[in-house]
Scaffold this motif. Structure first.
Motif, PDB file in Angstrom:
ATOM      1  N   GLN A  58      -9.826  -2.343   2.576  1.00  0.00           N
ATOM      2  CA  GLN A  58     -10.780  -1.678   3.462  1.00  0.00           C
ATOM      3  C   GLN A  58     -10.481  -2.092   4.900  1.00  0.00           C
ATOM      4  O   GLN A  58     -10.304  -3.286   5.181  1.00  0.00           O
ATOM      5  CB  GLN A  58     -12.208  -2.118   3.100  1.00  0.00           C
TER       6      GLN A  58
ATOM      7  N   ARG B  62      -8.324   3.565  -2.047  1.00  0.00           N
ATOM      8  CA  ARG B  62      -7.596   2.509  -1.340  1.00  0.00           C
ATOM      9  C   ARG B  62      -7.261   1.355  -2.286  1.00  0.00           C
ATOM     10  O   ARG B  62      -7.743   0.247  -2.135  1.00  0.00           O
ATOM     11  CB  ARG B  62      -8.406   2.002  -0.134  1.00  0.00           C
TER      12      ARG B  62
ATOM     13  N   ARG C  14       0.843  -1.195   0.000  1.00  0.00           N
ATOM     14  CA  ARG C  14       0.000   0.000   0.000  1.00  0.00           C
ATOM     15  C   ARG C  14       0.879   1.246   0.000  1.00  0.00           C
ATOM     16  O   ARG C  14       2.004   1.231   0.517  1.00  0.00           O
ATOM     17  CB  ARG C  14      -0.908   0.019   1.230  1.00  0.00           C
TER      18      ARG C  14
ATOM     19  N   CYS D  18      -4.373  -1.219  -3.956  1.00  0.00           N
ATOM     20  CA  CYS D  18      -3.188  -1.885  -3.429  1.00  0.00           C
ATOM     21  C   CYS D  18      -2.692  -2.929  -4.426  1.00  0.00           C
ATOM     22  O   CYS D  18      -3.325  -3.179  -5.458  1.00  0.00           O
ATOM     23  CB  CYS D  18      -3.501  -2.556  -2.078  1.00  0.00           C
TER      24      CYS D  18
ATOM     25  N   ALA E 244     -13.196   2.498  -2.168  1.00  0.00           N
ATOM     26  CA  ALA E 244     -11.871   1.879  -2.199  1.00  0.00           C
ATOM     27  C   ALA E 244     -11.236   2.013  -3.575  1.00  0.00           C
ATOM     28  O   ALA E 244     -10.022   2.193  -3.698  1.00  0.00           O
ATOM     29  CB  ALA E 244     -11.976   0.416  -1.803  1.00  0.00           C
TER      30      ALA E 244
END
Length: 221
Positions: A134, A94, A44, A96, A90
């Motif tokens: 998440q 978010r 991340r 990754c 996400a």
């Protein structure tokens, strides 16, 4: 789709490859049979650079009251990623990378037997699946969760399955992680025809309790 995979790269090698700061609690490697709800290796982007962290494979939306309150979300379709309530935030904020060495898919015989195939990069390089993550749960027991983004299979892989994970080359990692600005949507396409190869492996891997390097050994067909 991707329902099982293998990861054999040592943790320190993963951290070096992705230029990421490793967590002190990374999953054990090698693992030739990574299953849903297992902890997986996730890269991340943070304010202090990249981190390599353990996250639960199985995305938990914030409205789930328990880990079993809804479907087990191990995959997220690229075509609807930005629209589905579970993933749309996400998708923007978010994203990754989920580290693997190869993954498994199954075909069925006329009698219903499940035949496993091991899929890997032809250059034998480690695989970086595109993912979303998440944090879920109460503040004192929050856990990180993730899902692998999938696309329609390319022509080569469609011989064994109609979906495939979204696999990113190193040059695309900064864009997917949000380090190189906006435009990650253009990465959500099937991988090139020459990227992957596959071969039959033993049906031992049909069990989620199976382990050992023999799971990724080629068998005659």
């Amino acid at each position: 789709m991707c329902g099982r995979f293998a990861v054999t790269l040592p943790n320190d090698a993963m951290a070096q490859l992705f230029a990421a700061r490793p967590s002190n609690s990374l999953p054990f490697v090698p693992n030739f049979n990574v299953c849903p709800t297992n902890q997986v290796h996730v890269v991340r982007a943070t304010n202090d650079g990249r981190s390599l962290d353990p996250l639960r494979w199985g995305f938990l939306p914030h409205w789930y009251k328990s880990e079993t309150a809804g479907p087990l979300l191990i995959n997220a379709r690229a075509e609807t990623l930005a629209e589905k309530p579970a993933f749309r935030t996400a998708c923007r904020e978010r994203r990754c990378l989920i580290v693997a060495t190869g993954f498994y898919e199954w075909t069925k015989t006329e009698t219903g037997d499940r035949l496993p195939w091991y899929i890997h990069r032809r250059d034998n390089a480690p695989i970086a699946f595109a993912g979303v993550w998440q944090n879920w749960g109460a503040e004192d027991v929050r856990q990180g969760t993730c899902a692998i983004v999938t696309t329609p299979a390319n022509r080569h892989l469609s011989a064994i399955h109609h979906r495939m994970p979204l696999i990113l080359d190193a040059g695309d990692w900064p864009l997917w992680l949000g380090e190189a600005g906006k435009g990650a949507a253009r990465l959500m396409r099937p991988g090139p025809e020459g990227m992957l190869d596959y071969f039959r492996v033993d049906t031992a891997v049909n069990s989620n309790r199976a382990s050992g390097s023999d799971l990724i050994e080629r068998v005659a067909i």
